[in-house]
Design an enzyme around this catalytic site. Structure first.
Site, PDB file in Angstrom:
ATOM      1  N   LYS A 160      -5.874   3.588   0.994  1.00 21.94           N
ATOM      2  CA  LYS A 160      -6.670   2.360   1.054  1.00 21.94           C
ATOM      3  C   LYS A 160      -6.051   1.258   1.926  1.00 21.94           C
ATOM      4  O   LYS A 160      -6.750   0.562   2.627  1.00 21.94           O
ATOM      5  CB  LYS A 160      -6.835   1.766  -0.350  1.00 21.94           C
ATOM      6  CG  LYS A 160      -7.207   2.743  -1.445  1.00 21.94           C
ATOM      7  CD  LYS A 160      -8.690   2.952  -1.543  1.00 21.94           C
ATOM      8  CE  LYS A 160      -9.104   3.575  -2.872  1.00 21.94           C
ATOM      9  NZ  LYS A 160      -8.271   4.645  -3.370  1.00 21.94           N
ATOM     10  N   GLU A 231      -4.827   0.162  -9.047  1.00 19.02           N
ATOM     11  CA  GLU A 231      -4.706  -0.255  -7.651  1.00 19.02           C
ATOM     12  C   GLU A 231      -5.604  -1.451  -7.360  1.00 19.02           C
ATOM     13  O   GLU A 231      -5.214  -2.395  -6.676  1.00 19.02           O
ATOM     14  CB  GLU A 231      -5.074   0.902  -6.734  1.00 19.02           C
ATOM     15  CG  GLU A 231      -5.045   0.443  -5.287  1.00 19.02           C
ATOM     16  CD  GLU A 231      -5.241   1.561  -4.303  1.00 19.02           C
ATOM     17  OE1 GLU A 231      -5.649   2.646  -4.711  1.00 19.02           O
ATOM     18  OE2 GLU A 231      -4.970   1.316  -3.133  1.00 19.02           O
ATOM     19  N   HIS A 235      -5.343  -6.322  -6.285  1.00 19.10           N
ATOM     20  CA  HIS A 235      -6.091  -7.193  -5.371  1.00 19.10           C
ATOM     21  C   HIS A 235      -6.632  -8.440  -6.064  1.00 19.10           C
ATOM     22  O   HIS A 235      -7.235  -9.284  -5.408  1.00 19.10           O
ATOM     23  CB  HIS A 235      -7.275  -6.426  -4.774  1.00 19.10           C
ATOM     24  CG  HIS A 235      -6.883  -5.286  -3.889  1.00 19.10           C
ATOM     25  ND1 HIS A 235      -6.617  -5.441  -2.550  1.00 19.10           N
ATOM     26  CD2 HIS A 235      -6.701  -3.982  -4.151  1.00 19.10           C
ATOM     27  CE1 HIS A 235      -6.297  -4.274  -2.019  1.00 19.10           C
ATOM     28  NE2 HIS A 235      -6.340  -3.361  -2.982  1.00 19.10           N
TER      29      HIS A 235
HETATM   30  C1  IKT Z   1     -12.541   4.085  -2.849  1.00 14.21           C
HETATM   31  O1  IKT Z   1     -12.117   4.913  -3.664  1.00 14.21           O
HETATM   32  O2  IKT Z   1     -12.963   4.386  -1.741  1.00 14.21           O
HETATM   33  C2  IKT Z   1     -12.479   2.649  -3.207  1.00 14.21           C
HETATM   34  C3  IKT Z   1     -13.145   2.274  -4.507  1.00 14.21           C
HETATM   35  C4  IKT Z   1     -14.536   1.846  -4.253  1.00 14.21           C
HETATM   36  C5  IKT Z   1     -15.466   2.985  -4.132  1.00 14.21           C
HETATM   37  C6  IKT Z   1     -16.803   2.527  -3.673  1.00 14.21           C
HETATM   38  C7  IKT Z   1     -17.890   3.482  -4.070  1.00 14.21           C
HETATM   39  C8  IKT Z   1     -19.203   2.788  -3.960  1.00 14.21           C
HETATM   40  C9  IKT Z   1     -20.354   3.441  -4.652  1.00 14.21           C
HETATM   41  O3  IKT Z   1     -20.214   4.520  -5.231  1.00 14.21           O
HETATM   42  O4  IKT Z   1     -21.439   2.841  -4.578  1.00 14.21           O
HETATM   43  C10 IKT Z   1     -12.397   1.098  -5.119  1.00 14.21           C
HETATM   44  C11 IKT Z   1     -12.046   0.036  -4.187  1.00 14.21           C
HETATM   45  N1  IKT Z   1     -11.219   1.522  -5.784  1.00 14.21           N
END
Ligand code: IKT
EC number: 2.6.1.121
Length: 366
Positions: A160, A231, A235
């Site tokens: 990330k 995680e 933030h």
């Molecule tokens: C990630 O794992 O990519 C980040 C996570 C957010 C996922 C977004 C999925 C959106 C959806 O299913 O509509 C998070 C920041 N941990």
């Protein structure tokens, strides 16, 4: 494309769900998987159903995601085995000493799981690094180990944090020499949503702003996603990576209680920014990532949206938007794209394209 034989390092939430989703996709054969205690290899194809069943029940709470900030202080084990102990989360309360992959009839105990996979990698086309990134350079250092063993194939991660991309770029020559195609940041954000922004930008000659706003409802998937939640907490205002890493499960529960189960994030350090800049689409500072996480409901608290604002060749200013359906889960939106980008990585690797690629550089396979 011929059958792709792939391995998964780490059988936390992301590792397991990727294995599961791969069962529903054409042309993918899982041939190896490991966690901190064990490794399972079958070059004819793992029995994924058995492996998932065996690991699902016995993996307890704790950081389990391929996050670059979540876990733990590196342990002695971690230092001495070059990362093996980190496979399932390293030093914090975690999957810990529970059985994990060795509970599967296909699993063998090992103290060197990553090295064991590297030893088998001659016939593996792609390796998904679903590892907790204990330190920001942990995933880059794992990549280095594959390169030093002359691995020729795809490495892919769902990291990330923006700062990790530069650490991979620093190793690009080494990766190229080995014949590695490294696809970085290939989950949802960065990943799927970065790719969507890159497409939405095509109407414009200049991009002013990219806004990524995600919504996740996690009630039924909370146990599997504690690593991601930890995680994300890093933030929040007043928190940083170290604090989030040190928090006990009880402290995390208390924080979630304080927020009635709903956490809202703004200006997250997510690599969508550097990955879009790297692809020449806009400046990193013009990319903003935030979202809402509801750990007590399966409903998304907000619709996941990517908005790209820019100017067209003929002087119009507009905003193109891309939305995910509220019914599609985070698991679908992280692991589906990760496998799609894995396929794109293999396509490129077979064409001799080596180095570091982001989700705005490649169109994922299906
Ligand atoms: C990630 O794992 O990519 C980040 C996570 C957010 C996922 C977004 C999925 C959106 C959806 O299913 O509509 C998070 C920041 N941990």
């Amino acid at each position: 494309m011929d059958d792709i034989r792939f391995a998964v390092l780490g059988t936390g939430g992301i590792g397991r769900r990727t294995l599961e989703v791969s069962q529903h996709k054409d042309g993918l054969t899982a041939v190896a998987a490991c966690d901190r205690n064990g490794v399972a290899v079958d070059h004819d194809g793992l029995d994924v159903g058995e492996l998932l069943e065996a690991t699902e029940g016995n993996i307890a709470s704790g950081p389990d995601e391929a996050s670059d900030s979540t876990p733990a202080t590196p342990t002695d084990d971690y230092a001495s085995d070059g990362g093996a102990a980190a496979v399932e989360g390293g030093g914090v309360k975690q999957h810990g000493d529970e059985a994990g992959i060795v509970a599967s009839s296909q699993g063998e105990p090992t103290e060197t799981p990553i090295d064991d996979i590297i030893a088998e990698s001659d016939t593996i086309d792609a390796v998904l690094l679903a590892l907790p990134n204990l330190e920001h350079d942990f995933i880059p250092r794992v990549a280095e180990r594959f390169a030093e063993a002359d691995y020729e194939g795809v490495l892919i991660d769902v990291l990330k944090r923006s700062r990790v991309i530069g650490m991979l770029d620093d190793r690009e020559d080494l990766l190229k020499e080995s014949g590695i195609t490294f696809v970085c940041g290939a989950g949802a954000t960065p990943g799927f949503l970065t790719g969507a922004a890159a497409l939405a930008a095509q109407s414009f000659v200049e991009v002013e702003e990219v806004e990524i706003w995600w919504g996740v409802g996690l009630k039924s998937g909370y146990e599997d996603n504690r690593g991601t939640v930890r995680e994300d907490i890093a933030h929040l205002d007043g928190y940083d990576i170290e604090q989030a890493r040190e928090m006990s499960e009880e402290e995390i529960e208390a924080l979630i209680d304080d927020h009635d189960g709903v956490l809202e994030f703004h200006d997250m350090e997510h690599a969508d920014d550097v990955l879009l800049e790297r692809a020449g689409i806009c400046d990193a500072e013009d990319v903003h990532v935030g979202g809402v996480l509801d750990v007590r409901s399966d409903e998304k608290p907000t619709t996941t949206t990517v908005s790209v604002t820019g100017t067209t060749f003929d002087g119009e200013t507009g905003t193109n938007t891309f939305e995910l359906d509220d019914a599609t889960s985070m698991e679908a939106n992280v692991n589906g794209p990760a496998l799609g980008y894995l396929k794109a990585g293999v396509r490129n690797n077979r064409a001799g394209h080596y180095g570091v690629f982001g989700p705005a550089d490649l169109m994922p396979g299906f």
